[in-house]
Design a protein around this motif. Structure first.
Motif, PDB file in Angstrom:
ATOM      1  N   ALA A  13       0.263  -0.866   0.128  1.00 26.87           N
ATOM      2  CA  ALA A  13       0.053  -0.098  -0.104  1.00 26.87           C
ATOM      3  C   ALA A  13       0.957   1.443   0.428  1.00 26.87           C
ATOM      4  O   ALA A  13       0.311   1.938  -0.692  1.00 26.87           O
ATOM      5  CB  ALA A  13      -0.964   0.028   1.119  1.00 26.87           C
ATOM      6  N   SER A  14       1.829   1.423   0.809  1.00 24.61           N
ATOM      7  CA  SER A  14       2.974   2.547   0.659  1.00 24.61           C
ATOM      8  C   SER A  14       3.437   2.306  -0.710  1.00 24.61           C
ATOM      9  O   SER A  14       3.802   3.859  -1.115  1.00 24.61           O
ATOM     10  CB  SER A  14       3.410   2.210   2.496  1.00 24.61           C
ATOM     11  OG  SER A  14       4.474   3.485   2.134  1.00 24.61           O
ATOM     12  N   ILE A  15       3.871   1.556  -0.859  1.00 24.77           N
ATOM     13  CA  ILE A  15       4.598   1.794  -2.638  1.00 24.77           C
ATOM     14  C   ILE A  15       3.994   2.443  -3.309  1.00 24.77           C
ATOM     15  O   ILE A  15       3.724   2.879  -4.379  1.00 24.77           O
ATOM     16  CB  ILE A  15       5.453   0.288  -2.483  1.00 24.77           C
ATOM     17  CG1 ILE A  15       6.208  -0.107  -1.869  1.00 24.77           C
ATOM     18  CG2 ILE A  15       5.795  -0.264  -4.241  1.00 24.77           C
ATOM     19  CD1 ILE A  15       6.804  -1.981  -2.002  1.00 24.77           C
ATOM     20  N   ARG A  16       2.220   1.774  -2.925  1.00 25.73           N
ATOM     21  CA  ARG A  16       1.166   2.214  -4.191  1.00 25.73           C
ATOM     22  C   ARG A  16       1.354   3.857  -4.089  1.00 25.73           C
ATOM     23  O   ARG A  16       0.855   4.422  -4.502  1.00 25.73           O
ATOM     24  CB  ARG A  16       0.093   1.399  -4.340  1.00 25.73           C
ATOM     25  CG  ARG A  16       0.280   0.041  -5.406  1.00 25.73           C
ATOM     26  CD  ARG A  16      -1.094  -0.210  -5.084  1.00 25.73           C
ATOM     27  NE  ARG A  16      -1.676  -0.362  -4.449  1.00 25.73           N
ATOM     28  CZ  ARG A  16      -1.733  -1.324  -3.084  1.00 25.73           C
ATOM     29  NH1 ARG A  16      -1.486  -2.814  -4.196  1.00 25.73           N
ATOM     30  NH2 ARG A  16      -2.492  -1.806  -1.972  1.00 25.73           N
ATOM     31  N   PHE A  17       1.089   4.059  -3.166  1.00 25.15           N
ATOM     32  CA  PHE A  17       0.888   5.375  -2.365  1.00 25.15           C
ATOM     33  C   PHE A  17       2.321   6.258  -3.012  1.00 25.15           C
ATOM     34  O   PHE A  17       1.658   7.199  -3.121  1.00 25.15           O
ATOM     35  CB  PHE A  17       0.687   5.167  -0.759  1.00 25.15           C
ATOM     36  CG  PHE A  17       0.514   6.488  -0.456  1.00 25.15           C
ATOM     37  CD1 PHE A  17      -0.597   7.457  -0.852  1.00 25.15           C
ATOM     38  CD2 PHE A  17       2.106   7.891   0.149  1.00 25.15           C
ATOM     39  CE1 PHE A  17       0.200   9.010   0.369  1.00 25.15           C
ATOM     40  CE2 PHE A  17       2.080   8.515   0.451  1.00 25.15           C
ATOM     41  CZ  PHE A  17       1.153   9.742   0.677  1.00 25.15           C
ATOM     42  N   HIS A  18       3.480   5.627  -2.793  1.00 20.79           N
ATOM     43  CA  HIS A  18       4.112   6.810  -3.309  1.00 20.79           C
ATOM     44  C   HIS A  18       4.467   6.531  -5.008  1.00 20.79           C
ATOM     45  O   HIS A  18       5.346   7.353  -6.202  1.00 20.79           O
ATOM     46  CB  HIS A  18       5.769   6.081  -2.569  1.00 20.79           C
ATOM     47  CG  HIS A  18       5.549   6.525  -1.560  1.00 20.79           C
ATOM     48  ND1 HIS A  18       5.171   6.335  -0.229  1.00 20.79           N
ATOM     49  CD2 HIS A  18       6.416   7.576  -0.441  1.00 20.79           C
ATOM     50  CE1 HIS A  18       5.702   6.452   1.076  1.00 20.79           C
ATOM     51  NE2 HIS A  18       5.804   7.206   0.147  1.00 20.79           N
TER      52      HIS A  18
END
Length: 176
Positions: A130-135
């Motif tokens: 989720a954090s990777i996609r967010f970035h």
């Protein structure tokens, strides 16, 4: 942006809320590789240092309550890295995925660009999709992976480095 979110500069009175959000992430996630909650005293020292050094600490408020925070600061303590910063964004457990983090990141990036910084980095647990996609939604790209550099919850953890060029177009390749 979530309609009822206000992003502003944090003040010292926000530190207990910042601490609560951070410590929840410490105890329940791999967003931080701290292994135990941090004290209010240590978080006040952290905040005072950020303020004295001129680094931003932003909070997001919803219905008068601090529900997230973000900051950036030096990537390395050497003059040659002065244009590169590493950032953090933490959202309270019940608010993740609802646009609060996006509002904070947009404000953080605007601040960094105003200061003519060159690169912003994020160091993210490799399993935090989720954090990777967010970035990625902000143009960050994965530029490296470090295997088994952290240990938490009785397992070895990998990190990915994500990078955003602030003053020029983002790189077009990824090592992911």
């Amino acid at each position: 942006m979530t309609a009822d979110v206000t992003v502003r500069r944090a003040d010292r009175a926000d530190v207990p809320a910042i601490l609560e959000i951070y410590n929840e992430a410490v105890v329940n996630t791999t967003a931080s590789y701290d292994l135990a909650p941090v004290s209010l005293e240590s978080r006040l020292t952290w905040f005072d240092h950020k303020q004295q050094a001129g680094w931003p600490v932003l909070v997001a408020e919803q219905e008068g309550r601090v529900v997230a925070w973000a900051t950036y600061g030096p990537y390395r303590d050497k003059a040659g890295y002065a244009g590169t910063v590493e950032h953090s964004v933490y959202v309270h457990a019940g608010g993740r995925g609802g646009g609060i983090g996006r509002a904070l990141m947009a404000a953080l990036l605007a601040d960094a660009r105003e200061r003519s910084l060159h690169v912003m980095l994020g160091v993210i647990d490799a399993e935090n999709a989720a954090s990777i996609r967010f970035h990625e939604n902000f143009g960050f790209v994965v530029v490296g992976r470090l295997s088994q550099v952290g240990r938490k919850f009785d397992r070895w953890l990998d990190t990915v480095y994500m990078q955003l060029m602030l003053q020029t177009e983002a790189p077009t390749t990824s090592l992911r």
